[in-house]
Design an enzyme around this catalytic site. Structure first.
Site, mmCIF file in Angstrom:
data_model
loop_
_atom_site.group_PDB
_atom_site.id
_atom_site.type_symbol
_atom_site.label_atom_id
_atom_site.label_comp_id
_atom_site.label_asym_id
_atom_site.label_seq_id
_atom_site.Cartn_x
_atom_site.Cartn_y
_atom_site.Cartn_z
ATOM 1 N N SER B 158 0.899 -1.131 -0.073
ATOM 2 C CA SER B 158 -0.100 -0.079 0.036
ATOM 3 C C SER B 158 0.719 1.297 0.082
ATOM 4 O O SER B 158 1.829 1.455 -0.665
ATOM 5 C CB SER B 158 -0.945 -0.194 1.179
ATOM 6 N N ASP B 324 -8.766 -6.231 -4.965
ATOM 7 C CA ASP B 324 -8.416 -4.910 -4.257
ATOM 8 C C ASP B 324 -8.986 -3.656 -5.214
ATOM 9 O O ASP B 324 -8.436 -3.581 -5.892
ATOM 10 C CB ASP B 324 -6.952 -4.998 -4.013
ATOM 11 N N HIS B 357 -8.221 -4.936 -0.358
ATOM 12 C CA HIS B 357 -6.828 -4.421 -0.133
ATOM 13 C C HIS B 357 -6.088 -5.052 1.032
ATOM 14 O O HIS B 357 -4.853 -5.132 1.053
ATOM 15 C CB HIS B 357 -6.987 -2.753 0.268
#
Lengths: 380, 380
Positions: B158, B324, B357
């Site tokens: 991320s 995601d 995610h």
């Protein structure tokens, strides 16, 4: 005499009316509304055998002002004016179209900001939670009052599409054609989650006062603003946000602070501020709850949607939009499949659009041509 | 003596250390941080030629406590303990692994809640906005201090993946392998929009006091709670929310009010409350801004990502997850394509996962096997 300015609506000036219902309405929650008003508008003329009535069901933030202008100086017509009017896809030269503000609304129908005759104060938190089922029941009474025993068509997008479904289930003999657009048979966990964040923003605003802010002369503006900003993100597609706003900076460079930097921030904050200045927070809460609650399979989930839609006899047009991730095409296909399981007449279109959920409000030529063709086939 | 309880981390107890940096750090914003602390942890042993160091870069709400326990009684180990430890995919028997809390954090590195030596008060709104570039610069100084001239690998998911990219651009000779997981070269308008709603929730909380709530003995708990609730929705996929929560009701029936009804509401509110009780709101604001700002193509957007990544010479492993939607696989593929354009060695995997995610934090066997295989090939 100077020439009249060209009207932005082919319907011209329209005037809302208010219907009062003195008979109590039994709500799904078990509560009873002793009496209530519904504000509505009509466009076109009801024909002699009353076979040309079309009901428009509104979504979360909609109202009865579906088409036309309220005053010549209005800058914006009703919210679905691009679809409805003389010569438009829903042609008011043929159809008698009705828009009505749902119970619990904040545009003239009885809602949380209305005066509760029992107390002389605004209902506030005392206004009962109403459901899609309750709205349909109350609209059926409006139809009774107008002498309409069966609608030629009932049309709705999003939450309005749920009302269309409910009409087909609860009053199958009172609607010949159902147009359910950008809708879903019930919300997913993700949908409910977004609604709950929006509600928590309002409920936790110190100016909310448990829903009785009217009496405190305050208003949960911050919370409603956040709710609307969040809502807006989910109405748009990632695609359209990217092409309209991308990473464009307001000032051309970062300012390394928390003021607006990106154009998308400016747009969202503007939308949030505008909405928070014109909508009632209790109505917003209540509308999101109605969305969450609607589920025709609720009492017999094991039987599925086909069983829930068994009573429906209307013909259906179901429309979805490719980039709508809030009410995705898969959800519309569930409705279509359930209707096909019941051997009903159903047409389905998945419109290529990059406008996300908002596409149902846009004048996409393919979309409008479809509705026009469908409506032209309806005998009146 | 009673037998010791089985450890939930194979690393056992780990102890953070704090490094003080007295030399000023010039930030990308133009501000200067005269001095600062970085809190960090290490696992495993640095080898003689210092060729086995691995840096872990954390995401929005992460910190230096990547693996192991702080006390035998800890119920939870560090946030990536499933990946890092003796015999684990990032094997601390081979690698010397470093976790560090980013500048602006709230877990021991200098941040908005730290005392500003110039005033004797908490920095609050006076803490400068820091960027991915600033973090990488500050971590390079930590590496200097630890005598590490070149990392065997730098790993991040991320926002951590953005730091990995920045290392490859800013310090190409200091990293041999880059593992960028569930990341993106820059945020989309939709990502920025979600971040802005989260920020507005905090900024408009009356307890925020312009960021100086420390001095007012208040805390923008409501705003941070909303921000986290919203964040959580975007970390999960629609799929996993559906399968975990669906439309399950807490009490088995609607209560027609605004208390928790659906399980998903209960989950989100719990996550929001937990986070709001343990994280600093100013840090949350600042981390989301760092996310928004990162864009290696910013100064020459017309040249694209390939040009921006031209300096990178490291080998890359890029991993994305099918569901995601916050950092979608397409965004990882942009990184891969840019690296291929530059004829770099890049491996790419798109892992089938329904965890959205959050998948990058989960012990998916395929995902972990990939990282294990990649790390085993790294010579030390």
């Amino acid at each position: 005499m100077p020439p009249a300015a060209p009207s932005i609506s082919s319907l011209g000036i329209v005037t809302p009316r208010t219907a009062h219902f003195a008979a109590p309405l039994n709500l799904k929650s078990g509560a009873v509304l002793p009496a209530y008003d519904l504000i509505y508008e009509t466009y076109g003329t009801l024909n002699a055998d009353k076979s040309n009535a079309v009901l428009i069901c509104h979504a979360l933030s909609g109202n009865h002002h579906v088409a036309g202008l309220h005053a010549a100086a209005d800058k914006n017509p009703g919210w679905w004016d691009n679809l409805i009017g003389p010569g438009k896809p829903v042609d008011t030269n043929r159809f008698f179209v009705i828009g009505v503000n749902n119970l619990g609304g904040c545009h003239g129908s009885t809602g949380p900001a209305s005066i509760n005759p029992a107390t002389g104060q605004a209902y506030g938190s005392g206004f009962p939670l109403v459901t899609v089922e309750d709205w349909v029941d109350s609209h059926a009474r409006l139809a009774d009052m107008l002498g309409i025993s069966c609608f030629a068509a009932i049309i709705g997008g999003s939450l309005g599409g749920m009302q269309v479904l409910q009409w087909s289930i609860a009053y199958p003999q009172r609607v010949r054609h159902c147009l359910a657009i950008a809708s879903a048979p019930k919300l997913t966990a993700q949908n409910i989650a977004f609604n709950d964040v929006a509600r928590q923003a309002i409920l936790s605003d110190p100016d909310f006062h448990g829903g009785n802010y009217y009496a405190h002369d305050t208003y949960p503006r911050r919370g409603l603003r956040l709710a609307r900003m969040l809502g807006h993100i989910t109405y748009l597609s990632d695609d359209v946000m990217g092409s309209k706003f991308g990473r464009i900076l307001r000032a051309g460079a970062f300012n390394y602070g928390y003021d607006v930097e990106f154009e998308i921030e400016s747009y969202l904050r503007y939308q949030g501020d505008k909405f928070a200045g014109s909508f009632d927070a209790n109505t917003y809460l209540l509308m999101t709850k109605a969305l969450d609650y609607f589920d025709p399979t609720q009492h017999r989930p094991e039987l599925g949607l086909s069983a829930a839609l068994k009573p429906a006899v209307a013909d259906f047009l179901v429309i979805s939009f490719t980039t709508d991730w809030r009410f995705a095409p898969e959800r519309s296909r569930e409705i279509v499949q359930a209707l096909l399981d019941n051997e009903r007449n159903v047409s389905y279109a998945e419109i290529a659009s990059n406008h996300g959920h908002d596409a149902f409000l846009m004048p996409d030529p393919h979309y409008h041509a479809l509705i026009r063709a469908y409506m032209e086939r309806i005998t009146v």
